[in-house]
Design an enzyme around this catalytic site. Structure first.
Site, PDB file in Angstrom:
ATOM      1  N   GLN A 284      73.106   9.147   4.618  1.00 31.84           N
ATOM      2  CA  GLN A 284      73.861   7.661   5.205  1.00 31.84           C
ATOM      3  C   GLN A 284      73.450   6.652   4.217  1.00 31.84           C
ATOM      4  O   GLN A 284      74.585   5.934   4.378  1.00 31.84           O
ATOM      5  CB  GLN A 284      73.029   7.351   6.585  1.00 31.84           C
ATOM      6  CG  GLN A 284      73.123   8.343   7.808  1.00 31.84           C
ATOM      7  CD  GLN A 284      74.489   8.738   7.713  1.00 31.84           C
ATOM      8  OE1 GLN A 284      75.433   7.850   8.463  1.00 31.84           O
ATOM      9  NE2 GLN A 284      75.144  10.025   7.601  1.00 31.84           N
ATOM     10  N   HIS A 287      76.670   5.618   2.100  1.00 27.59           N
ATOM     11  CA  HIS A 287      77.892   5.275   2.568  1.00 27.59           C
ATOM     12  C   HIS A 287      78.098   3.959   2.271  1.00 27.59           C
ATOM     13  O   HIS A 287      79.426   3.377   1.765  1.00 27.59           O
ATOM     14  CB  HIS A 287      77.645   5.013   4.198  1.00 27.59           C
ATOM     15  CG  HIS A 287      78.367   6.218   4.848  1.00 27.59           C
ATOM     16  ND1 HIS A 287      79.756   6.504   5.301  1.00 27.59           N
ATOM     17  CD2 HIS A 287      77.506   7.372   5.582  1.00 27.59           C
ATOM     18  CE1 HIS A 287      79.686   7.612   5.898  1.00 27.59           C
ATOM     19  NE2 HIS A 287      78.536   8.096   6.286  1.00 27.59           N
ATOM     20  N   GLU A 353      72.245   4.207  15.705  1.00 26.27           N
ATOM     21  CA  GLU A 353      73.480   4.770  15.774  1.00 26.27           C
ATOM     22  C   GLU A 353      73.146   6.362  15.591  1.00 26.27           C
ATOM     23  O   GLU A 353      73.731   6.966  16.530  1.00 26.27           O
ATOM     24  CB  GLU A 353      74.202   4.293  14.438  1.00 26.27           C
ATOM     25  CG  GLU A 353      75.465   5.169  14.508  1.00 26.27           C
ATOM     26  CD  GLU A 353      76.362   4.754  13.041  1.00 26.27           C
ATOM     27  OE1 GLU A 353      77.549   5.007  12.971  1.00 26.27           O
ATOM     28  OE2 GLU A 353      75.630   4.265  12.181  1.00 26.27           O
ATOM     29  N   HIS A 354      72.565   6.818  14.605  1.00 25.63           N
ATOM     30  CA  HIS A 354      72.258   8.275  14.499  1.00 25.63           C
ATOM     31  C   HIS A 354      70.416   8.322  14.465  1.00 25.63           C
ATOM     32  O   HIS A 354      69.863   7.768  13.835  1.00 25.63           O
ATOM     33  CB  HIS A 354      72.588   8.934  13.166  1.00 25.63           C
ATOM     34  CG  HIS A 354      74.092   8.502  12.622  1.00 25.63           C
ATOM     35  ND1 HIS A 354      74.428   7.274  12.067  1.00 25.63           N
ATOM     36  CD2 HIS A 354      75.320   9.149  13.094  1.00 25.63           C
ATOM     37  CE1 HIS A 354      75.809   7.542  11.872  1.00 25.63           C
ATOM     38  NE2 HIS A 354      76.328   8.556  12.637  1.00 25.63           N
ATOM     39  N   ASP A 387      78.906  14.298  11.560  1.00 26.00           N
ATOM     40  CA  ASP A 387      79.938  13.382  10.920  1.00 26.00           C
ATOM     41  C   ASP A 387      81.282  14.542  10.800  1.00 26.00           C
ATOM     42  O   ASP A 387      82.452  13.770  10.652  1.00 26.00           O
ATOM     43  CB  ASP A 387      79.514  13.256   9.333  1.00 26.00           C
ATOM     44  CG  ASP A 387      78.695  11.833   9.604  1.00 26.00           C
ATOM     45  OD1 ASP A 387      78.624  11.221  10.667  1.00 26.00           O
ATOM     46  OD2 ASP A 387      77.985  11.626   8.530  1.00 26.00           O
ATOM     47  N   HIS A 446      91.336 -14.354  55.025  1.00 32.25           N
ATOM     48  CA  HIS A 446      91.055 -12.847  54.769  1.00 32.25           C
ATOM     49  C   HIS A 446      91.033 -12.315  56.153  1.00 32.25           C
ATOM     50  O   HIS A 446      91.528 -11.345  56.099  1.00 32.25           O
ATOM     51  CB  HIS A 446      89.893 -12.835  53.972  1.00 32.25           C
ATOM     52  CG  HIS A 446      90.110 -12.992  52.638  1.00 32.25           C
ATOM     53  ND1 HIS A 446      90.201 -14.132  51.857  1.00 32.25           N
ATOM     54  CD2 HIS A 446      89.596 -12.165  51.643  1.00 32.25           C
ATOM     55  CE1 HIS A 446      90.043 -14.204  50.764  1.00 32.25           C
ATOM     56  NE2 HIS A 446      89.779 -12.946  50.196  1.00 32.25           N
TER      57      HIS A 446
END
Length: 458
Positions: A284, A287, A353-354, A387, A446
């Site tokens: 990761q 990235h 996230e992961h 992924d 109403h």
């Protein structure tokens, strides 16, 4: 035996500065844990907002002329119209490396099977004789999917965005990805090939905030130019300018999330293999220099072994400089805890996230995690699997937002529409309750709207 090359790599570990946060012997509240865990010090969206507002205004007011100027400024390409010709899509697919095509096809197949299984069932509930309330799931009419460029090529993001939209039944899908100077002003050919594999014909060479603005507001056609029609939902990851643009158009269109830089957390104990932990942290970190890689463990020995492995592997990986910057940043590091109980609490506070679980009885530990975009269980479920080929979706919430939001899925492209179908007798049965509540709320009209139905029949 340690070789000279090992010594060189271990020296790198000393400069890597993979930080350590020791929480052992401390009992912190949820708020204190959230404040303590490593986090990226991102440029705030407020810093980007004025620039993004200028881009949105330009696209809305000057359409394709503004898009052409922005393509020149940000991407260095001349552009008269951003629509990718059908021949370019077909050509990219025809020239795609067969091994890559096979991999994309397998990824599509698995993602499609999982996405189709996600679609929720419609519900009919009979509350009384003649009183039926239903909930039907209906796809949005049109979506705009963004696939980033930048430091890497992301055909997998084409799959992750397109497949759940197709499974939801969306009939109109447009895709945008930044123009590439090296490819004649078109998006990367592998992006185009992935779109072609999925049958997406409407593809635009537009990057960044201008892509989001084009989808949200549409771009009218002039002088024979084909317009870009506005969409109902925009999805897809991107940089801070893309995230800011999505936030600014939210409400005009639906969005999936305001995604930040990628992150991985690994909860590991003494049974974990340090070389696997290090490899997954690096996967990761490659990235982006701002990517977050966090190890949570109750084993100081494992933490030390992982630090050595990080140095060894970072010294030989292709994007070593990027990896080392990410691992040395404030968003990355090891969190030492007393035991797995505290480790689980840290992971729930971090809301990764992961999140990988590399512990004894990993499945049981994973079952206790409440906050994560996706959880990867055991040694043979790395984030890399998710992924590309797990079948799951890799467009996931970041920056702690997994505590309250979900990853991209079929329901992102569906709306739950309620249908109310009452007979005369069923309405009459509750009419007095409606009148009582309307008077309690000082909204007598109403109640009158109900009683008039029975009075007029007399």
């Amino acid at each position: 035996m340690t070789t000279s090359s090992d010594n060189s790599a271990i020296t790198t570990a000393q400069t890597l500065d993979f930080r350590s946060l020791d929480l052992r012997g401390r009992r912190l509240s949820l708020a204190e844990l959230r404040a303590a865990v490593p986090r990226a010090q991102h440029q705030t969206m407020a810093d980007a907002e004025s620039k993004v507002l200028d881009i949105i205004t330009a696209v809305r007011s000057r359409g394709f002329a503004a898009l052409g100027e922005l393509a020149q400024r940000f991407d260095g390409v001349e552009q008269s119209h951003p629509r990718v010709p059908a021949a370019a899509l077909a050509g990219a697919l025809a020239e795609l490396d067969p091994a890559v095509r096979s991999a994309l096809e397998e990824s599509i197949s698995r993602a499609r099977r999982f996405a189709e299984g996600q679609r929720p069932a419609n519900v009919d509930v009979e509350l009384a004789d003649g009183a039926v309330v239903s909930q039907n799931w209906i796809p949005v009419g049109r979506v705009g999917l963004y696939v980033p460029g930048g430091l890497a090529v992301y055909p997998s993001s084409v799959i992750m965005n397109v497949v759940p939209a197709l499974a939801a039944g969306v009939e109109s899908i447009a895709l945008a990805s930044p123009p590439q100077k090296d490819f004649g002003g078109l998006p990367h050919p592998t992006i185009l090939a992935a779109a072609a594999l999925l049958g997406i014909e409407e593809v635009y060479a537009i990057g960044g905030a201008q892509a989001i603005a084009s989808f949200a507001y549409g771009v009218p056609g002039t002088d024979g130019e084909e317009p870009i029609e506005p969409v109902d939902v925009v999805t897809g990851p991107g940089n801070i300018f893309v995230a800011t643009a999505k936030r600014l158009v939210k409400g005009v269109v639906g969005i999936d999330s305001e995604a930040g830089t990628t992150e991985i957390a690994i909860l590991a104990d003494a049974t974990a293999r340090p070389e696997l932990v290090a490899a997954d942290l690096i996967s990761q970190a490659e990235h982006d220099p701002k990517a977050a890689s966090v190890l949570v463990t109750d084993s100081a020995d494992l933490a030390d072994a992982v630090a050595v492995e990080l140095a060894l592997q970072a010294a030989t990986t292709k994007h070593g400089d990027r990896v080392r910057e990410a691992l040395s940043g404030p968003q990355s590091g090891v969190v030492l805890v007393d035991d797995l109980e505290q480790g689980i609490a840290v992971c729930n506070a971090y809301a990764a996230e992961h999140l990988e679980i590399m512990t004894a009885d990993a499945a049981a530990v994973a079952a206790r995690i409440r906050n994560a975009g996706a959880i990867f269980v055991g040694d043979y479920s790395p984030v890399s699997l998710g992924d590309y080929c797990a079948g799951s979706n890799h467009v996931l919430p970041t920056s702690g937002t997994a505590a309250f939001s979900s990853g991209l899925n079929v329901t992102t492209f569906l709306r739950a529409v309620q249908l109310i179908n009452y007979s005369r007798a069923a309405l009459e049965q509750v009419s007095s309750h409606i009148v009582s509540l309307s008077r309690a709320e000082d909204l007598p009209g109403h109640g009158d709207a109900v009683t008039i139905r029975f009075a007029s029949e007399g």
